[in-house]
Design an enzyme around this catalytic site. Sequence first.
Site, PDB file in Angstrom:
ATOM      1  N   ASP A  35       0.824  -1.198   0.000  1.00  0.00           N
ATOM      2  CA  ASP A  35       0.000   0.000   0.000  1.00  0.00           C
ATOM      3  C   ASP A  35       0.864   1.255   0.000  1.00  0.00           C
ATOM      4  O   ASP A  35       2.065   1.214   0.304  1.00  0.00           O
ATOM      5  CB  ASP A  35      -0.925   0.000   1.216  1.00  0.00           C
ATOM      6  CG  ASP A  35      -2.134  -0.902   1.013  1.00  0.00           C
ATOM      7  OD1 ASP A  35      -2.401  -1.284  -0.132  1.00  0.00           O
ATOM      8  OD2 ASP A  35      -2.806  -1.220   2.011  1.00  0.00           O
ATOM      9  N   LYS A  57      -3.987   3.298  -2.438  1.00  0.00           N
ATOM     10  CA  LYS A  57      -5.116   4.173  -2.787  1.00  0.00           C
ATOM     11  C   LYS A  57      -4.973   5.431  -1.928  1.00  0.00           C
ATOM     12  O   LYS A  57      -5.121   5.372  -0.720  1.00  0.00           O
ATOM     13  CB  LYS A  57      -6.451   3.486  -2.498  1.00  0.00           C
ATOM     14  CG  LYS A  57      -6.664   2.200  -3.290  1.00  0.00           C
ATOM     15  CD  LYS A  57      -7.969   1.547  -2.864  1.00  0.00           C
ATOM     16  CE  LYS A  57      -8.235   0.298  -3.678  1.00  0.00           C
ATOM     17  NZ  LYS A  57      -7.230  -0.741  -3.426  1.00  0.00           N
ATOM     18  N   MET A 166      -8.080   8.756   8.780  1.00  0.00           N
ATOM     19  CA  MET A 166      -8.396   9.289   7.443  1.00  0.00           C
ATOM     20  C   MET A 166      -9.488  10.358   7.519  1.00  0.00           C
ATOM     21  O   MET A 166     -10.402  10.388   6.696  1.00  0.00           O
ATOM     22  CB  MET A 166      -8.830   8.140   6.510  1.00  0.00           C
ATOM     23  CG  MET A 166      -7.773   7.055   6.350  1.00  0.00           C
ATOM     24  SD  MET A 166      -8.357   5.570   5.504  1.00  0.00           S
ATOM     25  CE  MET A 166      -9.318   4.788   6.809  1.00  0.00           C
TER      26      MET A 166
END
Length: 525
Positions: A35, A57, A166
Amino acid sequence: MKGRVFIVGAGIGGVEFLTVRAKDLISAAEVIISDALVDPSLLDLVPENCDRIIAGKRGGQESIKQVEINQILVQYCLQGKQVVRLKSGDPWIFGRSLPEISALQAADCEWEVVAGISSAIAAPMLAGIPLTEVEASSCFAVMTGHDLERLPWEAIAKIPTLVILMGTNNLAGLLEKLGDGKSTDTAIAIVRWCGRIEQQVWTGNLANIQSKLPTGSLSPSVIIIGEVVKFHEQLSHQRFKSLENLAQSVDKEKLPLQGKTILVTRSAGQASQFTDLLTSQGATVIEMPTLAILPPTSWEFLDQAIKSLSDYDWLILTSANAVESFFGRLQKAGQDSRALHALKVAVVGRKTAEVLTNYGITPDLVPTDFIADALVDDFLAYDHHVLTGKKMLFPRVESGGREILVEQLQHHGAVVEAIAAYESGCPETIDPVALEAIQNQRIDAISFASSKTVKHFCKLLDRVVSREIWQPWIATVKIASIGPQTSKTCEELIGRVDCEALEYTLDGLVEAIANSFAIHYSNPK
């Protein structure tokens, strides 16, 4: 051999935050799919022959879709590979592990999940914020700030301590959602890059926290809300003291680039040597390949020259790519280094000479200034009449280069055949990890080892956003060049050069970067 997929938690940073099990699996991986937030230093553990795939991502940027990641995992597993799917933090904490496991189960692939340290737990701890404390917090909840509408805010507001991952991109909306259920003087902390030397913590309350934050992206950060944030001042002192001591000890070890992140723009196959030089001086390196080494449009002319090697007096090689391409075609023709017994060989650069020795050849001539233009002067010093009437084979990049070298050799009477041996094109897409680092201004310096790397760097970013948008992303980043020609291209396309190597080599470029940060540099050699 039956394959197996290991879904591994990479933790919050470097090797020190890995479990022993995770470290062992990474070190033995045949394929690693990582990631975006995985610390690049973890990939140093990966075997050289391991296939590496970046599947992060980040912030809505273009990336591999989840269904494609699922297919890649299944594909490699069915090939009998030992696959490590490396996820930052812990795979079960917002790690999108279930779709991957479901795909593996459907294909009858073996899999295993390996726990990692989640930033949801580590960030509060490293910021001196205990998530549970008898008086202040009887429980806590962990949530994502991606989709605020899915969460039951009335119930959430009653929980003593909240940990939100996030969430900084939606901070204003998050504070608004909490406004109905929590007092505006409720304490809040935002912890960025937890566990690293560059860790930052901002504290305040729901009413004033936004006014205390810097502009730009704060990602990756963890938000902690609740009375326990008040312990930060009391309990974080030792943590920050430890970071300070670490920085001091690093300084004593004379690692001049410690704490600096350098973007390396070499081709994927050539970046490792330069990366090793930078990391040996303490830097964190992010690789952004800007060159794709390709075969020429046709091998016809080089193959014909190889058939007629006895007609030449000199072989000129000005790059490692030229060496590899030439000897690749030589071997394709059923010959080896013995075919050069009657030729003299001139090279540009210590690295080119080193690659040449892999084929059992020591060059007859290497210019002292490590640039092609100096080669003519060295030829003349070698023998004043050495160039007159001499026939020279010059395998080079198909799109041309070293024109001054060719012109000057011809001016002194040499017959030069410049023949395409390879092509250096621009990659189709920009590396997503590099793009994220540039966009979020996590880069301290960008290194350029040729004019083409500068041109392709700009072209790759131009494909993503307009130049007016990306130029401010690198406004405070040091632009480092390996030599005058590269510097000229930097001036033309980027508008500046902050440092240039005195010796036009990778060692010289590392030294220039270190000196540009006004830190004493000690060449390890």
